[in-house]
Design an enzyme around this catalytic site. Structure first.
Site, PDB file in Angstrom:
ATOM      1  N   THR A   1       0.684  -1.084   0.031  1.00  0.00           N
ATOM      2  CA  THR A   1       0.216  -0.111  -0.138  1.00  0.00           C
ATOM      3  C   THR A   1       0.869   1.147   0.005  1.00  0.00           C
ATOM      4  O   THR A   1       0.636   2.031   0.729  1.00  0.00           O
ATOM      5  CB  THR A   1      -0.932   0.002   0.973  1.00  0.00           C
ATOM      6  OG1 THR A   1      -1.678  -1.469   0.992  1.00  0.00           O
ATOM      7  CG2 THR A   1      -2.130   1.134   1.013  1.00  0.00           C
ATOM      8  N   HIS A   2       1.864   1.315  -1.142  1.00  0.00           N
ATOM      9  CA  HIS A   2       2.676   2.335  -0.957  1.00  0.00           C
ATOM     10  C   HIS A   2       2.636   3.064  -2.371  1.00  0.00           C
ATOM     11  O   HIS A   2       3.452   3.223  -3.107  1.00  0.00           O
ATOM     12  CB  HIS A   2       4.247   1.625  -1.008  1.00  0.00           C
ATOM     13  CG  HIS A   2       4.450   1.155   0.565  1.00  0.00           C
ATOM     14  ND1 HIS A   2       5.464   0.186   0.574  1.00  0.00           N
ATOM     15  CD2 HIS A   2       3.692   1.009   1.678  1.00  0.00           C
ATOM     16  CE1 HIS A   2       5.572  -0.190   1.918  1.00  0.00           C
ATOM     17  NE2 HIS A   2       4.254   0.366   2.319  1.00  0.00           N
ATOM     18  N   ASN A   3       1.339   3.531  -2.836  1.00  0.00           N
ATOM     19  CA  ASN A   3       0.973   4.173  -4.070  1.00  0.00           C
ATOM     20  C   ASN A   3       1.587   5.591  -3.540  1.00  0.00           C
ATOM     21  O   ASN A   3       1.406   6.234  -2.762  1.00  0.00           O
ATOM     22  CB  ASN A   3      -0.613   4.445  -4.239  1.00  0.00           C
ATOM     23  CG  ASN A   3      -1.235   2.910  -4.061  1.00  0.00           C
ATOM     24  OD1 ASN A   3      -1.384   2.549  -2.940  1.00  0.00           O
ATOM     25  ND2 ASN A   3      -1.215   2.320  -5.426  1.00  0.00           N
TER      26      ASN A   3
END
Lengths: 231, 594
Positions: free
Chosen positions: B520-522
């Protein structure tokens, strides 16, 4: 049409499958006398034989012995099966694999259609030898079975995910009966507190599994006083 | 026309996660009347995340009960512009949060700082290797803010979290046992490093014997009873193995609720409204400022909340979506390569290496913590010579023991069938005898990876879904393969290892897919910089085109570094708040000349 209890339905499987379907004790024993919530009897029988091909009996129970059919029935009848967490606005053009699920079906619809179509396509499945059932599921997983408007692979993926989840999820969901899956791998469960144990290298953890609502090594009855976890 | 217009407030803050609550804390104490609009519900660690109920893998890790609801808002996705984007119909590759604390409640607590060179990526590489090192298809750029400028803010956030670790560079002095590649830090971590299980220990031993520099992963899973600078009390971690995708009922993983919200919720200048989804930011007639936000309140009414200052603190992707649907800034056009909103979206490369031990090693994988790991940073950033490698960037290699949750943790050696009798036996035989290594890599931005609006699908509020166009650039695939191969070498040198296997989710020739979880590292889409032609906000986080709009979060990253984003983005948040409080509020204006 008469309605049979879920245990009667599963025990009515062909001889090769029926060896010891009903576990001696499990968390949802009180459901044994009830019909399935979602599955029709023929679907349940087919599903049990498919699940038991994916997770067969060895030293540890098969999927259906561990309550996986009950788990899947409850999941499909509940919010997950009815499409919670799934965006289902059309249109539904075909996509690439990297774009993920693009069917207009909820998990419940996918499983119902899949089971019915697979039952028609492979009428002898439940009576087959294990190696023959494995071959059929391999073809299903490779999209090599015609199931009409249900892509075989999508049905297989849903079936396998639910089966695996049912074998290893907390017993409050109806599967992993008597902690079958957790005992098999050595997972002690939900009551987790290890600050004095984590750096003890190569020491097996001594406690039997304990789920959210159960005693360690218990039979699925009401919880008693929580016991100390660390030895 | 809205159903209702409310009295004006000083600051409206969109989103109640790490950056939003922190903005409210700092600005409320600076005398600003703050209103947070949070689309999800109230929840609290004590009442919502307590074990054993929270330790429910199916409910939280697989049915995503703490995450955003795609029925309300999702996005469409394609790998390239010649494809039709289709809806992300269920969560997979990344898991944005919803509700008080946002995604900050379900992080692993891996708390990193950027390398100094990460923040000056273009000029650093060009200085060291010459201008040819960056190919034309990479739109890599400098952040416009340096490590030395961010250091006090990175330091402060580590104190907010009670971070556990061991400094490798204390005021310029290199220390064995810490990360010798990190930038100089003025203080050591506030708490000692985590305990380590056998798997991580054997990884560190092998790496050390190979001349590499292993160190304990910096952790916001707290190791001692601790009080943070806001007065929050944190407790020691129990190593329960339910961090990522779960909230922490032990008060042992730093999160925005216990570290910030509890310390500001009673303040007279603080208000938070739940079940309040911001539809758009409204602009003034001349377009130079924003006047407030329109949102749907918990009664389903459309409400206009006027404000002097607007803080955009939604998750990275949804900040960009709000800009696009509000007409803030200028949308990026990949044809002409002009405009900035949606430009330089990037992600993260993930590869994994599995090592299987003989029976002498018993790992007890269920004794875990989100940031319990031993890390090698020798192949991250520009910590190694990139001459003739054909790529820029890198990643850290971590051996982690963060959970043994039995649906998701089923390691089996290569060649094992994926179901059936043999599979079942392999799951049983290997569960207690496995080491889990990850290669957590950078991802460079390119002119073809971007965010805009979808022409077909809509969200629950009738707004167009955002459209993501993304594939890993060749640069990242080569990098990920290279660092993965270094990891395999370490794994093969570990004691008692019987087999090693590897998988690269950014492998050459393989499309990025939205299906399996990666991170979840957009990042990116509304990037920070010093040139309005290539950034949405100036180096203070202030929008170039609307000076009273300040933007927070990983959407600011011009490309992704090889670390988890929470540390860097919170360093940026405190940097922005410092300038907002001490410079902007007394004299509202553009803080930089365009």
């Amino acid at each position: 049409m008469p309605t049979y209890s879920r245990r009667a339905v599963l025990n009515g499987l062909a001889a090769t499958m029926a060896a010891s379907l009903a576990p001696a004790r499990h968390a949802f024993a009180q459901l044994d006398d009830r019909a399935f919530f979602f599955l029709a009897d023929t679907q349940a029988r087919l599903l049990a034989s498919m699940c038991d091909t994916l997770i067969p009996k060895d030293d540890f129970p098969s999927a259906s012995e561990a309550g996986v059919v009950d788990f899947i029935d409850l999941q499909l009848a509940g919010p997950y099966g009815q499409g919670e967490g799934l965006y289902l606005e059309g249109p539904f053009p075909e996509g690439s694999e990297s774009q993920g699920y693009q069917l207009p079906f909820t998990p419940a619809e996918l499983m119902r259609r899949g089971l019915n179509a697979f039952g028609e396509a492979e009428p002898g499945f439940a009576d087959g030898e294990e190696s023959r059932r494995e071959d059929m599921l391999t073809r299903l997983s490779e999209d090599d079975v015609d199931l009409g408007d249900v892509p075989a692979r999508a049905f297989f993926d849903e079936l396998w995910q639910l089966t695996n989840q049912g074998y290893f999820a907390d017993p409050i969901y109806g599967g992993n009966s008597d902690y079958a899956g957790w005992r098999m791998v050595g997972f002690p469960g939900a009551h987790a507190y290890y600050p004095s144990f984590v750096a003890n290298h190569n020491v097996p953890y001594p406690q039997p599994p304990m789920g959210i609502n159960h005693d360690p090594g218990g039979d699925g009855g009401l919880p008693r006083v929580t016991k100390r976890q660390e030895g | 026309m809205p159903d209702k217009t409310l009295p004006k407030t000083d600051v409206v803050i969109i989103g109640g996660g790490w950056t939003g609550l922190t903005a409210a804390y700092e600005l409320a104490h600076a005398g600003q009347r703050c209103v947070i609009l949070e689309r999800g519900d109230h929840r609290h660690d004590a009442t919502s995340f307590a074990g054993p109920e929270e330790h429910d893998e199916l409910k939280y890790a697989l049915r995503y009960t703490h995450m955003m609801d795609v029925k309300q808002n999702t996005l469409t996705f394609r790998n390239s512009r010649d494809q039709r984007a289709l809806p992300m119909r269920r969560l997979g590759s990344f898991l944005p949060g919803e509700g008080l604390g946002g995604a900050g409640i379900h992080w692993n607590g891996q708390i990193w700082r950027p390398l100094p060179s990460d923040l000056e990526m273009r000029s650093h590489y060009v200085d060291r290797y010459g201008s040819d090192v960056l190919p034309d298809d990479l739109s890599v750029q400098d952040w416009g803010v340096t490590y030395d400028e961010l250091e006090p803010h990175l330091d402060f956030f580590e104190k907010i979290c009670g971070a556990a670790g061991y400094a490798g560079n204390l005021n310029g002095e290199s220390r064995d046992g810490g990360n010798v590649f990190e930038g100089p830090r003025r203080n050591d971590y506030p708490n000692p490093a985590m305990k380590q299980p056998i798997s991580n220990t054997l990884f560190g031993k092998a790496a050390d014997e190979m001349g590499l520099h292993p160190f304990p992963m910096p952790s916001a899973n707290v190791t001692k009873a601790y009080e943070n600078p806001y007065g929050a009390q944190l407790h020691p971690c129990t190593y329960c193995g339910f961090c990522e995708r779960f909230g922490c009922g032990y008060f042992a993983k730093a999160d925005p609720i216990i570290c910030v919200y509890d310390r500001i919720k009673e303040h007279e200048n603080f208000e938070i409204r739940f079940k309040s989804t911001v539809l758009r930011v409204e602009k003034s007639e001349d377009g130079k400022t924003a006047t407030g936000v329109t949102y749907i309140d918990d009664q389903g009414r459309e409400v206009f909340q006027p404000a002097d200052t607007i803080c955009m603190n939604a998750y990275a992707l949804w900040n960009v979506h709000l800009m696009l649907v509000s007409g803030l800034g200028t949308p990026y056009d990949p044809e002409t390569r002009t405009g900035t909103v949606g430009r330089n979206y990037s992600y993260q490369t993930i590869a994994a290496v599995d090592a299987f031990f003989d029976d002498e090693i018993i790992t007890n994988p269920f004794m875990g913590a989100g940031a319990m790991g031993v890390v090698v940073d020798d192949f991250n950033g520009d910590n190694f010579d990139h001459t003739d490698l054909g790529f820029v960037g890198g990643g850290y290699i971590a051996c982690k023991q963060y959970h043994g949750r039995p649906i998701s943790y089923q390691p089996v050696p290569e060649g094992t069938p994926s179901w059936g009798r043999e599979w079942k036996r392999a799951v049983r035989d290997n569960y207690l005898h496995h080491a889990d290594m990850v290669i957590h890599g950078s991802s460079m931005s390119t002119p073809e990876n971007y965010l805009d609006l979808d022409p077909t699908w809509k969200d629950a509020f009738g707004r167009p879904l955002m459209r993501m166009t993304f594939n890993f650039p060749e640069n990242d695939r080569k990098m990920s393969e290279y660092v993965m191969n270094r990891t395999v070498e370490i794994a093969r040198n570990m004691d008692n290892v019987t087999s090693v296997s590897s998988v690269n989710l950014a492998a050459p020739g393989k499309d990025y897919t939205i299906v399996p979880y990666q991170t979840t590292h957009n990042v990116g889409g509304a990037v920070i910089g010093t040139d309005p032609a290539t950034s949405v906000v100036n180096r203070y986080g202030q929008m170039w085109e609307h000076h009273n709009v300040f933007v927070f979060g990983a959407c600011l990253f011009p490309q992704n570094l090889g670390y988890n984003p929470t540390g860097p983005l919170m360093g940026l948040a405190y940097w922005t708040l410092d300038h907002l409080k001490n410079d902007y509020l007394g004299n509202p204006r553009p803080l930089m000349d365009a």
